[in-house]
Write a protein that holds these residues in place. Structure first.
Motif, PDB file in Angstrom:
ATOM      1  N   TYR A  50       0.979  -1.124  -0.353  1.00  0.00           N
ATOM      2  CA  TYR A  50       0.106   0.120   0.028  1.00  0.00           C
ATOM      3  C   TYR A  50       0.664   1.338  -0.102  1.00  0.00           C
ATOM      4  O   TYR A  50       2.436   1.729   0.467  1.00  0.00           O
ATOM      5  N   ASN A 131      -3.474  -6.712   4.901  1.00  0.00           N
ATOM      6  CA  ASN A 131      -4.464  -6.068   4.362  1.00  0.00           C
ATOM      7  C   ASN A 131      -5.023  -4.803   4.814  1.00  0.00           C
ATOM      8  O   ASN A 131      -3.718  -4.324   5.664  1.00  0.00           O
ATOM      9  N   LEU A 132      -6.145  -4.078   4.305  1.00  0.00           N
ATOM     10  CA  LEU A 132      -6.355  -2.736   4.603  1.00  0.00           C
ATOM     11  C   LEU A 132      -6.182  -2.456   6.298  1.00  0.00           C
ATOM     12  O   LEU A 132      -5.504  -1.412   6.787  1.00  0.00           O
ATOM     13  N   ASP A 133      -6.990  -3.135   6.941  1.00  0.00           N
ATOM     14  CA  ASP A 133      -6.510  -2.752   8.445  1.00  0.00           C
ATOM     15  C   ASP A 133      -5.365  -2.729   8.994  1.00  0.00           C
ATOM     16  O   ASP A 133      -5.003  -1.479   9.847  1.00  0.00           O
ATOM     17  N   LEU A 136      -3.919   0.143   7.171  1.00  0.00           N
ATOM     18  CA  LEU A 136      -4.521   1.950   8.282  1.00  0.00           C
ATOM     19  C   LEU A 136      -3.418   1.800   9.504  1.00  0.00           C
ATOM     20  O   LEU A 136      -3.604   2.853   9.751  1.00  0.00           O
ATOM     21  N   ARG A 140      -2.403   5.349  11.044  1.00  0.00           N
ATOM     22  CA  ARG A 140      -3.134   5.851  11.623  1.00  0.00           C
ATOM     23  C   ARG A 140      -2.108   6.576  12.989  1.00  0.00           C
ATOM     24  O   ARG A 140      -1.352   7.621  13.597  1.00  0.00           O
ATOM     25  N   PRO A 155      -3.969   0.999  -2.302  1.00  0.00           N
ATOM     26  CA  PRO A 155      -3.195  -0.495  -2.777  1.00  0.00           C
ATOM     27  C   PRO A 155      -2.364  -0.656  -4.358  1.00  0.00           C
ATOM     28  O   PRO A 155      -3.072   0.800  -5.208  1.00  0.00           O
TER      29      PRO A 155
END
Lengths: 164, 392
Positions: A50, A131-133, A136, A140, A155
Motif C-alpha cells: 500500500y 490487509n487494509l486494516d 491503516l 494512523r 493499494p
C-alpha cells in the motif's frame, strides 16, 4: 478467525523491475525484500503493498518550531526503519513544484502544484501488509506522529502492465 | 417453504463462499447458481437433511467448475484453483458442517473504508439476500445507481483487501459500532418512511448479530430497541395517516414483541454489568419507558442526559428537550433547542414547530412547519405536518 484473501502471483517482470529500482535508488528511497523475517514465520498469504500518501498543511508546517520538527522526524525515522516499510519518498516543498497541464487541447506549463490548496502532498511511504486494516494502523500512527492533514491509502497495482 | 429455506440460508451460504473464494462477486454468482439448482431439485424431491451444507457444497462445486472453465479466472486465482481441485474431487457430502462465517462478512460489509450507503446496500444484499432492485426501491434511488454502488464496493473490498475477519480486540469496539449503526440505519429508514419491510429486515439482521455475538450487550440492546419500536408499527398508522404515541390504540401493540424486547433489554443489562451503558442500551431503556403508563419523564430525561454525555450528539439534546417540555414546559425546551444548529434535520424543525404551537406563537410555528416540510419526503410524515400546519 483471521482470514486474508485476494491472492495473486507476481510475475518475473515485477521482480526484475524491483531489482532495477533498488539498484538505482537514491537517498531517501529504501526498499527491502518483500518478505520480512517476521512474515516468513506466519502462514498468511501474500502481502499486499500500500502507498500511504501523506498530505501536510502549509500553515501547520510554517508554525512548527525546529525542535518540534526534529522530534517528529525522529519518530518518523523509527517507523521508516521497520521491516514492513518497503520504500518511501519525501518531496521537496510544494513551492518548488512545476505542473504540466492539459487545457483545451493544449499543454500548459505552470508554476506550483496541480491542486492549489493549503494541503500539499509531502511524500509517501510504501508498506507491506496483510490487509487494509494493517496498512491503516501504520497510517494512523504516522498521522498522530506528524499531524498530517490527511493520509490517503492506496493499494499498489502489482500486475505487469498489459501490452507492455 | 422453499422461499423461507432460501431466505434463511442465503447469508450463511454466501458468507461461506466469500471465505472460500475471497471475492464477493464470484461468491454471489456461485451462491445464486446453487439456489437455482436447489429450487429445481427441491420442488421435485425431498429437502436434504442439511440444506445449508448441501447448498454450500453445491455452490463450491459450481465455483470450481467455473474457475476451471474460465482461463482468466484461473490465472487470477491460481493458488485457489489448486485448492479447489481437491475439494471437488471429494464425494459430495451434504452432512458436512461448515463454520458460520456471517460475522466475518458483516464486518467486511460494514468496514468504515466503504461509504455508508455502500455499507448499507452491501449488508442488505449479502446478508439479507435482498435483490439489488429491492434495495434500490427501498432507498429511492435508480436501479443503475444502486447496482454501480454495490459493484464499486465489492471491487474495493477485493482490490484494497478489506479483511474478511472479525476485527482484533483493539479495533472491535469501533468496528462493532459501525455494524450496529448500519443495522439501525436500515431500521430507521423503514421507520421514518413507514416501510415495514425494511424495519423487519433490520430486525432479522439484528437477530443474526445477537446469535453471532451472544456476549455483546449492545447487540442485544439494539435488537431490543428495534423490537420495542416495531411492536408499535400497526398502531402508528391509521388509514395511512401517522398517529402519535399518545393517540395510539394500545390494543394494536404487539405484546409478544414488546415482551421479547424487554427480555433482551434485561439480558443486555446483565451482560453490560455496572456503570453507564452503551448508546443502544440507553435508547432501548428509553423506548421501554415510553410504553409504560404513566410515562416517567424524569427518568426519560435522565437517560437522555446520559446519552448526551456519551454521544455528544445534538439530536440527543433535541430529544431531551422533548422530555424537558413535559417537565418544565415548552419555553424551557425551546431554550435548549435554539443553539443546536440542526438546520438540516427535519425532526428539529417539527419539534420546534410543535413547541411554538403549544406556546401560541403561531407565526413562528408556521415558519418552522414550512421548513420541516421542505425537508420531508412525501408520505405519512409529510401529511401529518401538513395537517398540523393547516390547523394553525
Amino acid at each position: 478467525v483471521a482470514g486474508s484473501w485476494g491472492r495473486f502471483c507476481l510475475g518475473d517482470e515485477w521482480t526484475h523491475a524491483r531489482r532495477t529500482f533498488r539498484r538505482e535508488n537514491r537517498h531517501g528511497v529504501r526498499l527491502r525484500p518483500r518478505y520480512s523475517s517476521r512474515r516468513q514465520t506466519t502462514q498468511e498469504g501474500d502481502l499486499l503493498r500500500y502507498a500511504l500518501l501523506a498530505y501536510q498543511n502549509v500553515e501547520v508546517r510554517d508554525r512548527r518550531a525546529e525542535e518540534e520538527q526534529r522530534r517528529i522526524n525522529a519518530g518518523v525515522a523509527e517507523v521508516l526503519a521497520r521491516p514492513n516499510v518497503a520504500g518511501w519518498l519525501r518531496l521537496q516543498d510544494f513551492e518548488s513544484a512545476t505542473t504540466l497541464r492539459q487545457e483545451q487541447g493544449s499543454t500548459l506549463l505552470t508554476d506550483g502544484p496541480f491542486v492549489d490548496s493549503k494541503d500539499y502532498l509531502g511524500g509517501f511511504i510504501v508498506v507491506e501488509a496483510d490487509n487494509l486494516d494493517e496498512a491503516l494502523s501504520v497510517a494512523r500512527e504516522l498521522q498522530e506522529l506528524t499531524d498530517a492533514s490527511a493520509i490517503e491509502i492506496r493499494p499498489i497495482r502489482e500486475e505487469p502492465l498489459v501490452g507492455a | 417453504v422453499l422461499e423461507q429455506v432460501f431466505r434463511e440460508n442465503w447469508g450463511r451460504v454466501l458468507a461461506s463462499l466469500v471465505g472460500f473464494l475471497g471475492d464477493i462477486e464470484l461468491a454471489e454468482d456461485a451462491t445464486q447458481e446453487a439456489f437455482v439448482v436447489a429450487a429445481e431439485r427441491w420442488r421435485r424431491d425431498e429437502l436434504p437433511a442439511n440444506p445449508t451444507g448441501w447448498l454450500i457444497t453445491t455452490a463450491r462445486n459450481r465455483a470450481v467448475d467455473r474457475i476451471r472453465r474460465d482461463r482468466t479466472l484461473q490465472a487470477k486465482t491460481e493458488q485457489l484453483g489448486r485448492e479447489l481441485r481437491h475439494e471437488s474431487e471429494e464425494t459430495m457430502d451434504d452432512t458436512a458442517t461448515f463454520p458460520d462465517e456471517r460475522l466475518e462478512l458483516i464486518f467486511t460489509c460494514c468496514h468504515p473504508a466503504l461509504a455508508l450507503d455502500a455499507q448499507v446496500g452491501l449488508t442488505l444484499r449479502t446478508l439479507g439476500g435482498l435483490s439489488t432492485e429491492d434495495i434500490a426501491r427501498a432507498f429511492l434511488v435508480p436501479f443503475e445507481t444502486m447496482s454501480k454502488r454495490l459493484t464499486r464496493a465489492k471491487r474495493k473490498i477485493r482490490d484494497a483487501r478489506i479483511p474478511f475477519a472479525v476485527p482484533p480486540d483493539h479495533l472491535l469496539p469501533e468496528r462493532l459500532d459501525a455494524v450496529l449503526a448500519v443495522v439501525y440505519l436500515v431500521f430507521n429508514e423503514g421507520w421514518g418512511g413507514g416501510r415495514v419491510d425494511l424495519s423487519a429486515e433490520a430486525i432479522r439482521l439484528g437477530r443474526s448479530l445477537v446469535e453471532l455475538m451472544p456476549d455483546e450487550a449492545e447487540a442485544h440492546a439494539l435488537l431490543a430497541l428495534m423490537l420495542i419500536g416495531h411492536a408499535r408499527s400497526a398502531a402508528r398508522f391509521r388509514g395511512g395517516e401517522l398517529v402519535l404515541l399518545d393517540d395510539q390504540d394500545r390494543s394494536l401493540w404487539d405484546q409478544r414483541r414488546i415482551e421479547e424486547g424487554r427480555q433482551l433489554l434485561e439480558r443486555a443489562l446483565a451482560l453490560h454489568g455496572t456503570g453507564v451503558g452503551g448508546p443502544y442500551l440507553i435508547q432501548a431503556a428509553i423506548a421501554d419507558l415510553h410504553l409504560r403508563e404513566p410515562r416517567n419523564w424524569e427518568k426519560i430525561e435522565l437517560l437522555y442526559q446520559k446519552l448526551e454525555q456519551i454521544t455528544g450528539s445534538p439530536v440527543v439534546t433535541m430529544n431531551r428537550a422533548v422530555a424537558i417540555a413535559e417537565l418544565e414546559g415548552p419555553q424551557a425546551a425551546l431554550a435548549l433547542l435554539d443553539p443546536l444548529g440542526l438546520d438540516h434535520y427535519r425532526y428539529y424543525h417539527s419539534t420546534r414547530a410543535d413547541l411554538l404551537r403549544r406556546l401560541g406563537r403561531d407565526d413562528e410555528a408556521r415558519a418552522a412547519y414550512a421548513r420541516a416540510l421542505e425537508l420531508t419526503r412525501p408520505g405519512p410524515e409529510r401529511r401529518f405536518l401538513e395537517h398540523r400546519l393547516a390547523d394553525l
